[in-house]
Design an enzyme around this catalytic site. Structure first.
Site, mmCIF file in Angstrom:
data_model
loop_
_atom_site.group_PDB
_atom_site.id
_atom_site.type_symbol
_atom_site.label_atom_id
_atom_site.label_comp_id
_atom_site.label_asym_id
_atom_site.label_seq_id
_atom_site.Cartn_x
_atom_site.Cartn_y
_atom_site.Cartn_z
ATOM 1 N N ARG A 1 -26.068 -54.867 51.863
ATOM 2 C CA ARG A 1 -24.666 -55.128 51.562
ATOM 3 C C ARG A 1 -24.252 -54.517 50.227
ATOM 4 O O ARG A 1 -23.083 -54.564 49.847
ATOM 5 C CB ARG A 1 -24.409 -56.628 51.511
ATOM 6 C CG ARG A 1 -24.708 -57.348 52.797
ATOM 7 C CD ARG A 1 -24.436 -58.820 52.645
ATOM 8 N NE ARG A 1 -23.027 -59.086 52.493
ATOM 9 C CZ ARG A 1 -22.178 -59.256 53.505
ATOM 10 N NH1 ARG A 1 -22.625 -59.217 54.729
ATOM 11 N NH2 ARG A 1 -20.913 -59.478 53.290
ATOM 12 N N LYS B 1 -23.936 -51.245 53.747
ATOM 13 C CA LYS B 1 -24.067 -51.448 55.187
ATOM 14 C C LYS B 1 -22.834 -52.125 55.771
ATOM 15 O O LYS B 1 -22.340 -51.732 56.815
ATOM 16 C CB LYS B 1 -25.305 -52.308 55.460
ATOM 17 C CG LYS B 1 -25.575 -52.576 56.937
ATOM 18 C CD LYS B 1 -26.043 -51.330 57.638
ATOM 19 C CE LYS B 1 -26.300 -51.536 59.116
ATOM 20 N NZ LYS B 1 -26.349 -50.244 59.828
ATOM 21 N N GLU C 1 -23.888 -38.566 55.487
ATOM 22 C CA GLU C 1 -24.244 -39.766 54.734
ATOM 23 C C GLU C 1 -25.705 -39.795 54.312
ATOM 24 O O GLU C 1 -26.042 -40.396 53.300
ATOM 25 C CB GLU C 1 -23.838 -41.045 55.471
ATOM 26 C CG GLU C 1 -24.515 -41.296 56.779
ATOM 27 C CD GLU C 1 -23.994 -42.559 57.485
ATOM 28 O OE1 GLU C 1 -23.434 -43.447 56.841
ATOM 29 O OE2 GLU C 1 -24.178 -42.635 58.708
ATOM 30 N N HIS D 1 -8.265 -22.079 66.018
ATOM 31 C CA HIS D 1 -6.934 -22.336 65.463
ATOM 32 C C HIS D 1 -6.981 -22.513 63.945
ATOM 33 O O HIS D 1 -6.035 -23.023 63.355
ATOM 34 C CB HIS D 1 -6.308 -23.563 66.131
ATOM 35 C CG HIS D 1 -6.133 -23.375 67.610
ATOM 36 N ND1 HIS D 1 -5.154 -22.566 68.145
ATOM 37 C CD2 HIS D 1 -6.861 -23.831 68.659
ATOM 38 C CE1 HIS D 1 -5.270 -22.561 69.466
ATOM 39 N NE2 HIS D 1 -6.307 -23.319 69.802
ATOM 40 N N LYS E 1 -23.891 -38.485 60.382
ATOM 41 C CA LYS E 1 -25.284 -38.778 60.013
ATOM 42 C C LYS E 1 -25.742 -37.785 58.945
ATOM 43 O O LYS E 1 -26.368 -38.172 57.972
ATOM 44 C CB LYS E 1 -26.227 -38.699 61.226
ATOM 45 C CG LYS E 1 -26.072 -39.775 62.264
ATOM 46 C CD LYS E 1 -26.596 -41.137 61.870
ATOM 47 C CE LYS E 1 -25.544 -42.001 61.241
ATOM 48 N NZ LYS E 1 -24.706 -42.821 62.080
ATOM 49 N N CYS F 1 -20.633 -57.319 48.448
ATOM 50 C CA CYS F 1 -21.903 -57.787 47.931
ATOM 51 C C CYS F 1 -22.575 -58.778 48.849
ATOM 52 O O CYS F 1 -22.024 -59.159 49.875
ATOM 53 C CB CYS F 1 -21.695 -58.504 46.607
ATOM 54 S SG CYS F 1 -20.073 -58.419 45.952
ATOM 55 N N ASN G 1 -17.944 -62.549 46.404
ATOM 56 C CA ASN G 1 -17.813 -61.354 47.247
ATOM 57 C C ASN G 1 -16.368 -61.311 47.721
ATOM 58 O O ASN G 1 -15.870 -62.301 48.232
ATOM 59 C CB ASN G 1 -18.769 -61.475 48.443
ATOM 60 C CG ASN G 1 -18.575 -60.363 49.448
ATOM 61 O OD1 ASN G 1 -18.095 -59.289 49.103
ATOM 62 N ND2 ASN G 1 -18.939 -60.618 50.686
ATOM 63 N N GLY G 2 -15.693 -60.174 47.523
ATOM 64 C CA GLY G 2 -14.299 -60.061 47.960
ATOM 65 C C GLY G 2 -13.438 -59.452 46.875
ATOM 66 O O GLY G 2 -13.946 -58.759 45.989
ATOM 67 N N GLU H 1 -20.349 -37.947 65.363
ATOM 68 C CA GLU H 1 -21.411 -38.862 64.944
ATOM 69 C C GLU H 1 -22.576 -38.084 64.308
ATOM 70 O O GLU H 1 -23.125 -38.499 63.286
ATOM 71 C CB GLU H 1 -21.892 -39.692 66.148
ATOM 72 C CG GLU H 1 -23.055 -40.622 65.893
ATOM 73 C CD GLU H 1 -22.804 -41.681 64.823
ATOM 74 O OE1 GLU H 1 -21.664 -41.838 64.366
ATOM 75 O OE2 GLU H 1 -23.787 -42.320 64.411
ATOM 76 N N TRP I 1 -22.278 -54.214 45.189
ATOM 77 C CA TRP I 1 -21.890 -52.826 45.403
ATOM 78 C C TRP I 1 -20.494 -52.702 44.825
ATOM 79 O O TRP I 1 -19.536 -53.246 45.352
ATOM 80 C CB TRP I 1 -21.890 -52.503 46.893
ATOM 81 C CG TRP I 1 -21.548 -51.085 47.209
ATOM 82 C CD1 TRP I 1 -22.374 -50.001 47.153
ATOM 83 C CD2 TRP I 1 -20.294 -50.581 47.685
ATOM 84 N NE1 TRP I 1 -21.718 -48.868 47.546
ATOM 85 C CE2 TRP I 1 -20.438 -49.189 47.879
ATOM 86 C CE3 TRP I 1 -19.058 -51.151 47.951
ATOM 87 C CZ2 TRP I 1 -19.399 -48.378 48.330
ATOM 88 C CZ3 TRP I 1 -18.018 -50.345 48.401
ATOM 89 C CH2 TRP I 1 -18.202 -48.975 48.584
HETATM 90 O O1 M6R Z 1 -20.351 -52.926 60.928
HETATM 91 P P1 M6R Z 1 -19.417 -51.863 61.451
HETATM 92 O O2 M6R Z 1 -19.842 -51.269 62.731
HETATM 93 O O3 M6R Z 1 -18.001 -52.379 61.535
HETATM 94 O O4 M6R Z 1 -19.424 -50.720 60.353
HETATM 95 C C1 M6R Z 1 -18.592 -49.607 60.479
HETATM 96 C C2 M6R Z 1 -18.991 -48.491 59.544
HETATM 97 O O5 M6R Z 1 -18.957 -48.931 58.217
HETATM 98 C C3 M6R Z 1 -20.388 -47.932 59.852
HETATM 99 O O6 M6R Z 1 -20.466 -47.475 61.183
HETATM 100 C C4 M6R Z 1 -20.707 -46.768 58.905
HETATM 101 O O7 M6R Z 1 -19.881 -45.682 59.155
HETATM 102 C C5 M6R Z 1 -22.175 -46.377 58.995
HETATM 103 N N1 M6R Z 1 -22.649 -46.014 57.683
HETATM 104 C C6 M6R Z 1 -22.425 -45.192 59.870
HETATM 105 O O8 M6R Z 1 -23.753 -44.788 59.871
#
Ligand code: M6R
Length: 660
Positions: free
Chosen positions: A37, A655, A540, A556, A537, A12, A150-151, A533, A124
């Site tokens: 967050r 995030k 997500e 395989h 994208k 959060c 938070n935690g 990557e 979150w």
């Molecule tokens: O802040 P960070 O780079 O450590 O975050 C890592 C991942 O949580 C972050 O890259 C996540 O996979 C993104 N949603 C990718 O777009």
């Protein structure tokens, strides 16, 4: 509490302020900046005229906006929960979007215009459902204390049992709420809120960033931290705190980081920091390199588009001034000697998500240029196996936020093994950068969209600089070759710009594929992490099934899944495996797949095996993931928008992931 004993800790954003008149609007604005967050519920508690005022919302993406509406008076659903108002009715509100109290009475009144202090929270949920009852702030039985957290409180079940035996009523399913009741108990034998919070935390296991206000001590906020991030600031008349910098941009530049096991008492114009053990502490000032404008959308439809367009600059700034006296490469705060780096005999890179993909690209570059073996591990896996590393190992944590708990803990683990640790991060003075032996910043500016774009590109560029620096220190590449490669790196921003200019062509391809449900992303060599990557994208943002494979691995097993309607996205830019890559693509096409290829300008032969081509300028093969990522980002973006999804805030994601 949850019966299964599973911690329901949240990831959060926290905000707090004392000494400003319009505290409610300040807190809501701060929560807007912290929504990356988490955003499934939000709440605010204010101390005003000796009372506590509380409002919480659980309306998914709109929770903070719902809170903001309270200010306009168009919806008045606050809760008075103490003093004269307590006891007018009891129990928590069950309304989906009304204010609620925890075991105290509710009266609907508008947000008080004047108040002494306030705290806010955007949540979150990880386990406890995103409901009003589970939203923060949580309030104690007396209705005098409010807390945001938070935690994860690992021993929450044990604490809850003790509180239950003492007659406390716990209204939520969260692990967080126990804290406010433990503080309530400690207040009975403490002189101040500060002392009560400090005593309460002696009993707590787990991670936390908390902020607490009390109607008995108006104008005071007590905050503490273990693992989860927290920063605070003071100016002449006020004091502020937050989980992260964007929420405090434009307030004061006099900001500080609270370190692990520290506690701060904030009053207007004053911050008093000490260790949780009572020790004296000199707070660490933070260097702020961002301004408020950088954290806004700049007229783009969404943050993702803005951030994609910022990519040339993000990479250029990351590469800026990397040449020191004598032409040798410069990293930011490399608290490691050249000799230490020269003696490195193994590199370990730990990261999560997109940062992990950037790390995989770096493995190819470091091994090729320096001949040092590189292992890349997903941070959450690294921590719980028995990795082999020692004093001659260089461990690199890659993280946009510098706060991802899995990566942070993996770096700590690497340190315990004696390794020297470098952080590659986008956030100046983040937890990782403060703890590492060396730092390399990505200088991409704030990234608000949950999906990484510019920070991923900047990470690859930064890691390639690091790879070249290692090659220089270890003398595995001639000076002339390093110079040429640095020149190639500096050509990347222009190539990225060209890819962004071709946005329309990418969108046209996406539009023709709209409706497909199954995607495979293929690549070889650095094309493989680039494919990973691209697939991430699409997953997500568009919620479509997308799996990435090394192209040679398909036969395989996974090729059995290829059928008409499947889309195969392949990275077919120039490198020594390009012919093999095209042969692999021909195999899937002959089984009915629709093929989209990323290919270099002018290489018309790819059209023989592709239904659609995303053209990109040619760059040095080991640097190509930086360029090839762009059409794949635009492709995923367009699919998501056309499917009607919120690209900045995909479902179920946050995030910065500060829980395990
Ligand atoms: O802040 P960070 O780079 O450590 O975050 C890592 C991942 O949580 C972050 O890259 C996540 O996979 C993104 N949603 C990718 O777009």
């Amino acid at each position: 509490m949850e019966g299964d004993g599973v911690a329901s800790g949240d990831m959060c954003g926290i905000i707090g302020v004392t000494g400003v008149d319009e505290a409610f609007s300040f807190l809501v604005e701060g929560l807007r900046q912290l929504e990356y967050r988490g955003y499934d519920s939000a709440g605010v508690a204010l101390v005003a005229d000796g009372d506590l005022w509380l409002a919480r919302e659980a309306d998914g993406n709109h929770s903070v906006e719902e809170l903001a509406l309270l200010e306009t008076g168009s919806r008045v659903v606050g809760s008075g929960v103490s003093g004269s108002r307590t006891g007018e009715n009891s129990g928590a509100s069950s309304g989906a979007s009304s204010g609620a109290s925890s075991g105290a009475g509710d009266v609907s009144i508008p947000p008080p215009r004047h108040c002494e202090a306030g705290i806010g929270h955007t949540r979150w949920a990880t386990h406890g459902r995103p409901t009003v009852e589970n939203a923060h702030p949580h309030v104690d039985c007396s209705g005098r204390l409010a807390l945001v957290h938070n935690g994860i409180i690992e021993n929450h079940a044990e604490l809850a049992a003790r509180l239950d035996a003492n007659g406390h009523e716990i209204a939520s399913e969260t692990d967080s709420e126990v804290l406010v009741h433990v503080i309530e108990e400690e207040l009975r034998r403490s002189e101040s809120l500060l002392e009560a919070v400090r005593r309460a935390l002696e009993d707590v296991r787990g991670s936390f960033a908390i902020a607490v206000v009390s109607s008995a001590e108006p104008g005071v906020i007590v905050a503490a931290r273990r693992v989860s991030p927290l920063i605070f600031g003071v100016d002449e008349r006020s004091a502020v705190l937050a989980s992260d910098i964007p929420a405090l941009l434009g307030t004061t530049r006099n900001l500080f980081a609270l370190e692990d096991d520290q506690i701060v008492e904030l009053r207007p114009g004053v911050a008093h920091v000490s260790g949780l053990d009572g020790s004296k502490v000199d707070p660490v000032p933070l260097t702020i390199t961002w301004d408020l404008d950088a954290a806004r959308k700049d007229g783009f439809d969404d943050f993702m588009t803005k951030e994609i367009h910022e990519q040339p600059r993000a990479v250029a700034e990351t590469l800026l001034d990397r040449h020191g006296p004598g032409g040798s490469l410069v990293l930011d705060e490399l608290r490691l000697t050249r000799e230490e780096l020269r003696l490195v005999d193994k590199v370990f890179i730990v990261a999560c998500g997109s940062s992990y993909h950037a790390a995989l690209v770096a493995k190819y570059a470091i091994e090729h240029w320096t001949r040092v073996p590189v292992e890349v591990d997903i941070a959450s896996e690294f921590r719980y196996r028995d990795p082999v590393l020692d004093q001659r190992t260089l461990a690199i944590g890659v993280s946009q936020s510098g706060e991802t708990v899995d990566t942070l803990q993996a770096m700590r683990e690497a340190k315990r093994w004696g390794a020297r640790v470098i952080a590659v991060s986008n956030v100046v003075d983040s937890s990782m950068t403060r703890e590492a032996d060396g730092v390399l910043y990505t200088r991409a500016g704030p990234e608000i969209c949950v999906a990484s774009t510019k920070t991923y590109l900047a990470q690859v560029a930064a890691l390639e600089v690091l790879a070249l620096a290692l090659a220089e220190f270890r003398q595995t590449l001639d000076h002339g070759v390093i110079e040429r490669l640095v020149g190639n790196l500096n050509e990347l921003p222009a190539a990225i710009e060209e890819c962004i200019d071709r946005e329309k062509e990418v969108f046209e391809v996406a539009d023709r594929i709209l409706g497909a449900r199954d995607f495979f992303y293929l690549g070889r060599n650095v094309g493989y992490p680039a494919a990973m990557e691209g697939a991430l994208k699409l997953k997500e943002l568009s919620y479509l099934r997308a799996e990435a494979y090394p192209a040679g691995e398909l036969k395989h097993g996974p090729i059995a899944l290829i059928e008409p309607g499947t889309v195969v996205v392949g990275i077919a830019t120039r490198n020594r495996l390009r012919e093999k890559m095209l042969a692999n693509v021909a195999e899937v096409r002959s089984r009915g797949a629709t093929v989209v290829l990323v290919a270099n300008d002018g290489e018309r032969d790819v059209e023989d095996v592709a239904d659609h081509v995303l053209w990109v300028p040619e760059v040095e093969p080991l640097l190509s993931p930086v360029v090839n990522a762009v059409p794949l980002q635009l492709f995923a973006y367009r699919m998501a928008r056309e499917l009607g999804y919120d690209v900045d805030r995909p479902r179920n994601l946050a995030k910065t992931v500060t829980v395990e």
